[in-house]
Design an enzyme around this catalytic site. Sequence first.
Site, PDB file in Angstrom:
ATOM      1  N   LYS A   1      17.207 -24.850 -23.351  1.00 13.33           N
ATOM      2  CA  LYS A   1      18.568 -24.961 -22.814  1.00 13.33           C
ATOM      3  C   LYS A   1      19.594 -24.716 -23.920  1.00 13.33           C
ATOM      4  O   LYS A   1      19.278 -24.909 -25.095  1.00 13.33           O
ATOM      5  CB  LYS A   1      18.786 -26.392 -22.283  1.00 13.33           C
ATOM      6  CG  LYS A   1      18.073 -26.727 -20.987  1.00 13.33           C
ATOM      7  CD  LYS A   1      18.383 -28.175 -20.593  1.00 13.33           C
ATOM      8  CE  LYS A   1      17.634 -28.586 -19.340  1.00 13.33           C
ATOM      9  NZ  LYS A   1      18.047 -27.871 -18.126  1.00 13.33           N
TER      10      LYS A   1
ATOM     11  N   ARG B   1       9.587 -29.950 -10.935  1.00 14.33           N
ATOM     12  CA  ARG B   1       8.683 -29.660  -9.808  1.00 14.33           C
ATOM     13  C   ARG B   1       7.225 -29.615 -10.263  1.00 14.33           C
ATOM     14  O   ARG B   1       6.316 -29.902  -9.481  1.00 14.33           O
ATOM     15  CB  ARG B   1       9.120 -28.350  -9.127  1.00 14.33           C
ATOM     16  CG  ARG B   1       9.031 -27.139 -10.008  1.00 14.33           C
ATOM     17  CD  ARG B   1       9.922 -26.008  -9.528  1.00 14.33           C
ATOM     18  NE  ARG B   1      11.332 -26.231  -9.841  1.00 14.33           N
ATOM     19  CZ  ARG B   1      12.308 -25.388  -9.524  1.00 14.33           C
ATOM     20  NH1 ARG B   1      12.048 -24.268  -8.877  1.00 14.33           N
ATOM     21  NH2 ARG B   1      13.556 -25.657  -9.835  1.00 14.33           N
TER      22      ARG B   1
HETATM   23  N1  BES Z   1      16.753 -31.474 -15.329  1.00 15.34           N
HETATM   24  C1  BES Z   1      17.193 -30.181 -14.977  1.00 15.34           C
HETATM   25  C2  BES Z   1      18.239 -30.185 -13.873  1.00 15.34           C
HETATM   26  C3  BES Z   1      19.588 -30.748 -14.245  1.00 15.34           C
HETATM   27  C4  BES Z   1      20.583 -29.915 -14.705  1.00 15.34           C
HETATM   28  C5  BES Z   1      19.865 -32.086 -14.070  1.00 15.34           C
HETATM   29  C6  BES Z   1      21.815 -30.421 -15.005  1.00 15.34           C
HETATM   30  C7  BES Z   1      21.112 -32.601 -14.376  1.00 15.34           C
HETATM   31  C8  BES Z   1      22.086 -31.753 -14.839  1.00 15.34           C
HETATM   32  C9  BES Z   1      16.004 -29.354 -14.470  1.00 15.34           C
HETATM   33  O1  BES Z   1      14.794 -29.628 -15.057  1.00 15.34           O
HETATM   34  C10 BES Z   1      16.297 -27.923 -14.749  1.00 15.34           C
HETATM   35  O2  BES Z   1      16.391 -27.582 -15.902  1.00 15.34           O
HETATM   36  N2  BES Z   1      16.401 -27.125 -13.708  1.00 15.34           N
HETATM   37  C11 BES Z   1      16.668 -25.736 -13.850  1.00 15.34           C
HETATM   38  C12 BES Z   1      15.761 -24.988 -12.903  1.00 15.34           C
HETATM   39  C13 BES Z   1      15.778 -23.508 -13.104  1.00 15.34           C
HETATM   40  C14 BES Z   1      15.149 -23.129 -14.428  1.00 15.34           C
HETATM   41  C15 BES Z   1      15.018 -22.853 -11.967  1.00 15.34           C
HETATM   42  C16 BES Z   1      18.126 -25.510 -13.491  1.00 15.34           C
HETATM   43  O3  BES Z   1      18.636 -26.154 -12.579  1.00 15.34           O
HETATM   44  O4  BES Z   1      18.773 -24.713 -14.178  1.00 15.34           O
HETATM   45 MN    MN Z   2      14.500 -28.522 -16.851  1.00 14.86          MN
END
Ligand code: BES
Ligand code: MN
Length: 513
Positions: free
Chosen positions: A290, A364
């Site tokens: 990230k 997931r």
């Molecule tokens: N934990 C994150 C989702 C999240 C983002 C929670 C911002 C709280 C605030 C999750 O694991 C994630 O990174 N999801 C990705 C999925 C994508 C790679 C398909 C996302 O939402 O960008």
């Molecule tokens: Mn994630």
Amino acid sequence: MKNIIDVELKTRKVDFSQCKTDLLAVGLFSDAKVPDKLNREMDSKLDGAIGQLLKLGDFKGKEGTNAIVYGNDKIGARRVLLVGLGKKKKATLDTVRKAASNAAKKSVEMKVETISLALHRAFGGRFDLSAMGRAAAEGTYLGSYRYDEFVTESENGRLDCLKVEIIDSDSAKTRKLSKGLSSGLAIGKAQSYARTLANRPANVINPAKLAAAAKELARGLKRLGCTVFDEKELAAKGMGGVLAVGSGSQNKPRFIVLKYNPASRAASRQPTVALVGKAITFDSGGISIKPAEKMNEMKLDKTGGITVLATMKAVAELGLPVNVYGIIPSAENLPSGTSYRPGDIITTFSGKTVEVQNTDAEGRMILCDALSYAVRQNCGIIIDIATLTGSCRVALGKYMAGLMGNDERLIKQLQRAAKDSGEKVWPMPSGDEYAEEMKSKIADLKNTGSKWGGACTAAAFLRQFVGDAKWAHLDIAGTEMFDRGTEFAVAGSSGFGVRLLTTYLMNLAGKKT
Ligand code: BES
Ligand code: MN
Ligand code: ZN
């Protein structure tokens, strides 16, 4: 490390103007033409001080506002805190909850040790008194909560404990209020417990530490059991999803299973409910890392799992007549030489294979193993809760959780629980079109869909691991934290879901308050 502020709660039968207290909180609607009887009485004892305040427009009764009038030895209370309730027509039980949190937050700020709440008075007979007692109790926890266990230097210190009494001059009323107060206390305490665990950073809590906290919780509660699978047991069981996500960190993954066995025989008539919560103790994204900005907030990626843990605490303390599993897969998602990679094909606990396209879609990957585990325990109802997608936050903002599922009735029941608890949800789709996007050419599934509808495709992925169970999914990416402090709560973990899930189970058990 110092303790988190405690709350003591009770009811007391006492006349309002006689009530000796550091602070007496009363509610006022913004559109009440004349102040209610209580405030009129108080006003005349205070030589019109409340009337002046209103006349000068210094206090208008807007929700989220308050004003102090001093007692000057004319009444028992040292201070009267007027708490704004907003428009009378719009009032719900959440108005009572928020008014109590407003009063409690203000009291902690002022270091007032003992407060007396007469907030329910303004509502007349509009809501059930025990429901108002419960909401007020929950609100005092919400508002008094502070996360400062690592603050060693604070200028003025703070209270160790806020003593709260809900007062009425009629003992029949205090009896009803006190009925709701005891469940509100269990729920409020559980929510504060969740907020503290969630607020703790990833160098303090990792999967093993979370598992230890779960064990400790279960040790202290009758009828609650806890089993933890470590990485060796995960490998023996074939929980490939949890193992893959945890493979990059020195802090090995854990799979936490809590089981609540009710005393009541009535419980056997209900299907067993599984609560499944995502507990990523830190989500860096892994190899699909990230951006640095706000990555610190990803310590809160364990919130779903902690919500489940805290709900189990509340359920056991309330002694609800329902069989409940709490299933918490936990891992730390970090990049390293041992991490899982984009392109990897993982065999999950169900036997289904998943092609990893993005290691940041890790929630997931751990949840699918936990859902399959719930199916194998014969749970007829499965509810999962997770900070799953940024896309849910984009869609719904910070005020409501996304709600998906495969059963209309379960969805309705969760919507009902949301209304009762003040923790809001909004229905979203997760059907065939979305599932289609999650098909892989070289495995059964892939872990990301297209650019659009990310919250829905994520849910559609999960849906494929629940078998014939009735299933609902709560995406709490957005509601898991307050990003700034308000009149009702400080910034940080919100503990979202503890009230919602506990209320759902209370409703299922036919326990009103
Ligand atoms: N934990 C994150 C989702 C999240 C983002 C929670 C911002 C709280 C605030 C999750 O694991 C994630 O990174 N999801 C990705 C999925 C994508 C790679 C398909 C996302 O939402 O960008
Ligand atoms: Mn994630
Ligand atoms: Zn995540």
